[in-house]
Design a protein around this motif. Structure first.
Motif, short mmCIF file in Angstrom:
data_model
loop_
_atom_site.label_atom_id
_atom_site.label_comp_id
_atom_site.label_asym_id
_atom_site.label_seq_id
_atom_site.Cartn_x
_atom_site.Cartn_y
_atom_site.Cartn_z
N LYS A 9 -13.29 -13.11 -3.35
CA LYS A 9 -13.95 -14.35 -3.74
C LYS A 9 -13.01 -15.53 -3.62
O LYS A 9 -13.44 -16.66 -3.44
N LYS A 10 -11.71 -15.27 -3.76
CA LYS A 10 -10.73 -16.34 -3.74
C LYS A 10 -9.75 -16.13 -2.59
O LYS A 10 -9.58 -15.03 -2.10
N LEU A 11 -9.13 -17.21 -2.24
CA LEU A 11 -8.03 -17.11 -1.28
C LEU A 11 -6.85 -16.48 -1.98
O LEU A 11 -6.74 -16.50 -3.20
N GLY A 12 -5.95 -15.96 -1.23
CA GLY A 12 -4.77 -15.35 -1.83
C GLY A 12 -4.16 -14.34 -0.89
O GLY A 12 -4.46 -14.31 0.30
N ARG A 13 -3.34 -13.51 -1.45
CA ARG A 13 -2.65 -12.49 -0.68
C ARG A 13 -3.67 -11.52 -0.10
O ARG A 13 -4.61 -11.11 -0.79
N PRO A 14 -3.51 -11.10 1.17
CA PRO A 14 -4.45 -10.13 1.74
C PRO A 14 -4.31 -8.77 1.05
O PRO A 14 -3.26 -8.44 0.51
N ARG A 15 -5.36 -8.00 1.11
CA ARG A 15 -5.38 -6.68 0.50
C ARG A 15 -4.35 -5.78 1.17
O ARG A 15 -4.22 -5.76 2.40
N ALA A 16 -3.64 -5.02 0.37
CA ALA A 16 -2.64 -4.08 0.89
C ALA A 16 -3.34 -2.98 1.68
O ALA A 16 -4.46 -2.57 1.37
N ASP A 17 -2.67 -2.50 2.69
CA ASP A 17 -3.19 -1.45 3.56
C ASP A 17 -3.45 -0.17 2.76
O ASP A 17 -2.62 0.25 1.94
N ASP A 18 -4.60 0.47 3.00
CA ASP A 18 -4.96 1.68 2.27
C ASP A 18 -3.97 2.82 2.52
O ASP A 18 -3.63 3.57 1.61
N ARG A 19 -3.52 2.98 3.76
CA ARG A 19 -2.58 4.06 4.07
C ARG A 19 -1.26 3.85 3.33
O ARG A 19 -0.70 4.78 2.76
N ALA A 20 -0.78 2.61 3.31
CA ALA A 20 0.45 2.30 2.58
C ALA A 20 0.26 2.58 1.09
O ALA A 20 1.16 3.11 0.43
N ALA A 21 -0.91 2.23 0.57
CA ALA A 21 -1.19 2.48 -0.85
C ALA A 21 -1.20 3.97 -1.13
O ALA A 21 -0.61 4.42 -2.13
N LEU A 22 -1.83 4.76 -0.27
CA LEU A 22 -1.86 6.21 -0.46
C LEU A 22 -0.46 6.81 -0.40
O LEU A 22 -0.09 7.64 -1.23
N GLU A 23 0.34 6.37 0.56
CA GLU A 23 1.71 6.86 0.66
C GLU A 23 2.52 6.50 -0.59
O GLU A 23 3.29 7.33 -1.09
#
Length: 106
Positions: A9-23
């Motif tokens: 809904k807002k501008l800001g930092r892009p969502r972190a990559d799912d693969r990086a999050a899983l690792e």
């Protein structure tokens, strides 16, 4: 298996990559380090981001499905070893009833 990300809904930092999050999640869970000690440079996201993603995926039912699929795959490869498994009343509800008695033949 992963749910689609919610629209921002807002501008800001892009969502972190799912693969990086899983690792990052696997790293924290395997190494038992505190979430805040996750090396951001190695994974590209903070420990809090990884923790929030784990919470999001848990609420969406992804964690259970992922664990089931992983155990199925390991089972097919003969890599599941239950020789060190244990169950006690802290992980499985214990019945307060008497054990069932065998009926005499008669």
């Amino acid at each position: 298996m992963l749910p689609p990300p919610r629209p921002k809904k807002k501008l800001g930092r892009p969502r972190a990559d799912d693969r990086a999050a899983l690792e990052a999640i696997v790293f924290v869970l395997r190494s038992s380090i505190p979430w805040e000690m996750l090396p951001r440079k190695q994974f590209g996201l903070s420990g809090m981001t990884a923790w929030r993603r784990l919470e999001e995926w848990t609420r969406a039912g992804v964690r259970g499905k992922l664990q089931e699929r992983l155990l199925d795959e390991l089972g097919l490869r003969g890599k599941v070893d239950f020789s060190r498994a244990s169950i006690d009343s802290s992980s499985v509800r214990a019945s307060k009833r008497r054990p069932l008695q065998a009926k005499p033949d008669g």
